[in-house]
Design a protein around this motif. Structure first.
Motif, mmCIF file in Angstrom:
data_model
loop_
_atom_site.group_PDB
_atom_site.id
_atom_site.type_symbol
_atom_site.label_atom_id
_atom_site.label_comp_id
_atom_site.label_asym_id
_atom_site.label_seq_id
_atom_site.Cartn_x
_atom_site.Cartn_y
_atom_site.Cartn_z
ATOM 1 N N ASP A 60 5.099 10.192 -9.557
ATOM 2 C CA ASP A 60 6.518 9.860 -9.413
ATOM 3 C C ASP A 60 6.696 8.893 -8.245
ATOM 4 O OD1 ASP A 60 7.151 11.563 -11.493
ATOM 5 O OD2 ASP A 60 7.606 13.258 -10.178
ATOM 6 N N ALA A 61 5.965 9.149 -7.146
ATOM 7 C CA ALA A 61 6.030 8.256 -5.988
ATOM 8 C C ALA A 61 5.463 6.882 -6.314
ATOM 9 C CB ALA A 61 5.273 8.882 -4.809
ATOM 10 N N VAL A 62 4.400 6.847 -7.105
ATOM 11 C CA VAL A 62 3.821 5.560 -7.522
ATOM 12 C C VAL A 62 4.831 4.772 -8.351
ATOM 13 C CG1 VAL A 62 2.041 4.490 -8.976
ATOM 14 C CG2 VAL A 62 1.421 6.345 -7.409
ATOM 15 N N GLU A 63 5.499 5.436 -9.273
ATOM 16 C CA GLU A 63 6.457 4.736 -10.132
ATOM 17 C C GLU A 63 7.675 4.261 -9.352
ATOM 18 O OE1 GLU A 63 7.121 7.553 -13.253
ATOM 19 O OE2 GLU A 63 5.378 6.883 -14.402
ATOM 20 N N ARG A 64 8.071 5.017 -8.305
ATOM 21 C CA ARG A 64 9.215 4.599 -7.480
ATOM 22 C C ARG A 64 8.844 3.432 -6.574
ATOM 23 N NH1 ARG A 64 9.920 10.118 -6.628
ATOM 24 N NH2 ARG A 64 8.972 9.910 -4.562
ATOM 25 N N ASP A 118 3.189 5.445 -15.391
ATOM 26 C CA ASP A 118 3.138 3.984 -15.380
ATOM 27 C C ASP A 118 2.387 3.545 -14.130
ATOM 28 O OD1 ASP A 118 3.511 1.276 -15.333
ATOM 29 O OD2 ASP A 118 5.707 1.340 -15.209
ATOM 30 N N THR A 119 1.175 3.061 -14.311
ATOM 31 C CA THR A 119 0.337 2.630 -13.187
ATOM 32 C C THR A 119 0.170 1.112 -13.166
ATOM 33 O OG1 THR A 119 -1.673 2.908 -14.506
ATOM 34 C CG2 THR A 119 -0.951 4.803 -13.206
ATOM 35 N N SER A 120 1.050 0.408 -13.859
ATOM 36 C CA SER A 120 0.853 -1.036 -14.046
ATOM 37 C C SER A 120 0.960 -1.839 -12.757
ATOM 38 C CB SER A 120 1.872 -1.567 -15.062
ATOM 39 O OG SER A 120 3.207 -1.326 -14.632
ATOM 40 N N SER A 121 1.590 -1.284 -11.708
ATOM 41 C CA SER A 121 1.697 -2.035 -10.449
ATOM 42 C C SER A 121 0.385 -2.043 -9.674
ATOM 43 C CB SER A 121 2.801 -1.444 -9.566
ATOM 44 O OG SER A 121 2.433 -0.154 -9.085
ATOM 45 N N LEU A 122 -0.493 -1.092 -9.960
ATOM 46 C CA LEU A 122 -1.725 -0.929 -9.186
ATOM 47 C C LEU A 122 -2.777 -1.947 -9.602
ATOM 48 C CD1 LEU A 122 -1.909 2.968 -9.270
ATOM 49 C CD2 LEU A 122 -1.442 1.565 -7.237
ATOM 50 N N ARG A 123 -3.201 -2.761 -8.637
ATOM 51 C CA ARG A 123 -4.284 -3.717 -8.912
ATOM 52 C C ARG A 123 -5.641 -3.014 -8.881
ATOM 53 N NH1 ARG A 123 -2.699 -8.701 -4.789
ATOM 54 N NH2 ARG A 123 -0.617 -9.146 -5.648
ATOM 55 N N ARG A 124 -5.762 -2.073 -7.958
ATOM 56 C CA ARG A 124 -6.968 -1.266 -7.801
ATOM 57 C C ARG A 124 -6.628 -0.124 -6.872
ATOM 58 N NH1 ARG A 124 -4.925 -4.424 -4.185
ATOM 59 N NH2 ARG A 124 -6.236 -6.141 -3.521
ATOM 60 N N SER A 150 0.834 -1.196 0.000
ATOM 61 C CA SER A 150 0.000 0.000 0.000
ATOM 62 C C SER A 150 0.872 1.250 0.000
ATOM 63 C CB SER A 150 -0.927 0.022 1.217
ATOM 64 O OG SER A 150 -0.213 0.375 2.380
ATOM 65 N N LEU A 151 0.380 2.279 -0.662
ATOM 66 C CA LEU A 151 1.013 3.592 -0.624
ATOM 67 C C LEU A 151 0.092 4.501 0.173
ATOM 68 C CD1 LEU A 151 3.319 5.479 -1.585
ATOM 69 C CD2 LEU A 151 1.875 6.044 -3.555
ATOM 70 N N LEU A 152 0.539 4.915 1.342
ATOM 71 C CA LEU A 152 -0.296 5.736 2.219
ATOM 72 C C LEU A 152 -0.179 7.196 1.821
ATOM 73 C CD1 LEU A 152 -1.949 6.203 4.878
ATOM 74 C CD2 LEU A 152 0.244 6.546 5.981
ATOM 75 N N ILE A 153 -1.323 7.804 1.470
ATOM 76 C CA ILE A 153 -1.337 9.232 1.174
ATOM 77 C C ILE A 153 -2.349 9.994 2.017
ATOM 78 C CG2 ILE A 153 -0.462 8.999 -1.165
ATOM 79 C CD1 ILE A 153 -3.312 9.195 -2.205
#
Length: 484
Positions: free
Chosen positions: A221-225, A251-257, A182-185
């Motif tokens: 940028d944080a999502v891609e890192r 690039d959002t390919s890592s995100l399942r949902r 998870s990426l906490l924002i």
């Protein structure tokens, strides 16, 4: 599932070198996380913290806040996270009301602080700290203070049973597993940030990365890192992301949902985000008094934009009329919730608690109805209802029509005082970047879909709509601006 207080020990014993928690400053594997928690527990113990005490944490989103939370639980204490943007006067209300014995801050010399956060990483754990206290299920775990839009903030008492039940429901509802990241924002002073983005992925065997202050320009940028599998946000954040320049193609390919909560999300905004970024939005509904979530659009489908999904297994969600009778014919009523996730009550406010929890039902203050498939559709907040000449008007109905206009990004409708009719609806609208539309065009757009009494008497176009600390549109501020 291990007891939450013993989660650091469980993870370190199972996979010491596995990734656990990270922020902009550092990364901790499971063994390092356990060492930090034990050391912080030793520091808190030296400051007199033990079972039944409360620790206040006045910190921005950072790894140390999670360490402090688990350190307090390790000693049998509870935690009250405080919005670090509050003034000292505002923060002091929460600190004093909660009875906190220690106040952790990152600003040396801040008058409300009693312990600098840097001290937590210098503690040396002893044999006393080797094994966590096993708090009773009814022991207080979190004191979450409401945003205070209807008065002074109230302390929502969540015990360990509440938190464990909610984490289990989230883990099952989102089908979280050991591969989750998870990426906490969202802010960690809110229960959504704690439960959805930290506790649930860690309990599922996954990991969490804590992002710094949210900025739409740098977010992807944080999502891609980090390459997370999901993040949880509020509609205002998604609105900012779809407003990014068209050349931003991350690039959002890592995100399942991705997950949306805190406020209903217009179906048009969901479609804009999904079409642009190729990631499905799973919308849910809940409140702090229910330890975060009560309904969820199932990730595996069918997801129904315009609804907030199905009741989470393990709790009951229903609608009730003004006389306390449950409604089962699809008509609207107050949304009520029952289950192990319902709070113990408001701290020190027995009368307020008794009005909110009646015969085991948590009264949410939201008006909703169930569609033919059992999905919950939110109509509006009871307190947001506008009474125009004796006729009830739900602002959300008008907002939904405004959101359907291609130029509109956000919309909020509030009641303005009127000497003859009592109240009349006024709309506040923020436009998509580069869009242009007149007030008259928006009013004509509403006339095409709404009865005359529901059409706003005015539409005020603004650059942005005010938000409260959790990211919801701040309707009390808009209403205050309408008063003479």
């Amino acid at each position: 599932m291990p007891h939450i207080a013993g989660l650091p020990d469980f993870r370190a014993g199972k996979n010491p070198s596995g990734p656990c928690l990270a922020d902009d400053r550092e990364k901790l594997d499971n063994a390092a996380f356990l060492r930090r928690v034990r050391g912080a527990a030793a520091v808190l113990r030296a400051h007199g913290i033990g079972p039944g005490d409360v620790v206040a944490v006045v910190l921005p989103n950072r790894l140390d806040l999670v360490v402090a939370m688990f350190a307090a639980w390790r000693l049998g204490a509870a935690v009250t996270p405080v919005n670090p943007q509050l003034t000292d006067v505002e923060a002091r209300h929460q600190i004093e009301d909660s009875g906190a014995r220690v106040v952790i801050t990152e600003e040396p010399g801040r008058p409300i602080g009693t312990l600098d956060v840097t001290a937590l990483s210098t503690g040396e754990h002893t044999e006393e700290d080797s094994e966590p206290v096993a708090p009773r299920e009814d022991a207080l775990a979190l004191l979450i203070y409401t945003s205070g839009t209807t008065g002074r903030p109230k302390g929502v008492m969540l015990d360990h049973a509440n938190v464990a039940a909610m984490c289990g429901m989230i883990t099952d509802g989102l089908a979280l597993d050991e591969n989750e990241h998870s990426l906490l924002i969202l802010p960690l002073f809110h229960v959504n940030g704690i439960v959805v983005s930290v506790l649930s992925p860690l309990l599922a065997g996954g990991r969490a990365t804590i992002a710094g202050r949210f900025s739409p320009a740098t977010f992807f940028d944080a999502v891609e890192r980090a390459r997370p599998t999901y993040f949880s946000a509020v509609p205002a954040i998604y609105a900012m992301l779809v407003s990014l320049p068209p050349e931003v193609r991350p690039d959002t390919s890592s995100l399942r949902r991705v997950i949306c909560g805190a406020a209903p999300m217009p179906a048009e905004l969901i479609a804009r985000f999904e079409n642009r970024f190729g990631v499905p939005i799973v919308e849910g509904y809940g409140l702090s008094e229910g330890t975060c979530a009560s309904t969820l659009n199932p990730p595996s489908g069918p997801r129904k934009p315009g609804t907030v999904g199905l009741p989470l297994p393990g709790q009951t969600v229903a609608v009730m009329d003004a006389d306390g009778n449950l409604i089962d014919d699809g008509s609207a009523g107050e949304v009520v919730v029952r289950g192990p996730n319902v709070m113990r009550g408001y701290l020190g406010l027995p009368d307020e608690t008794a009005r909110t929890i009646v015969d085991g039902w948590l009264h949410t203050g939201d008006v909703g109805r169930f569609d033919e498939d059992g999905y919950l559709v939110l109509v509006d907040r009871i307190k947001d209802m506008i009474i125009r000449g004796g006729e009830n008007i739900y602002p959300k109905e008008i907002e939904n029509v405004l959101h359907a206009h291609p130029a509109v990004l956000e919309a909020a409708v509030v009641g303005a005082p009127d000497l003859v009719l009592g109240e009349v609806p006024v709309a506040h609208v923020a436009l998509l970047p580069g869009a242009a539309v007149t007030t008259g065009e928006l009013i004509d757009h509403c006339r095409a879909s709404l009865a005359r009494i529901k059409v706003p008497v005015d539409v005020l176009v603004t650059t942005t709509l005010p938000k409260n600390p959790v990211g919801k549109i701040d309707k009390p501020r808009l209403r205050a601006a309408m008063r003479p």
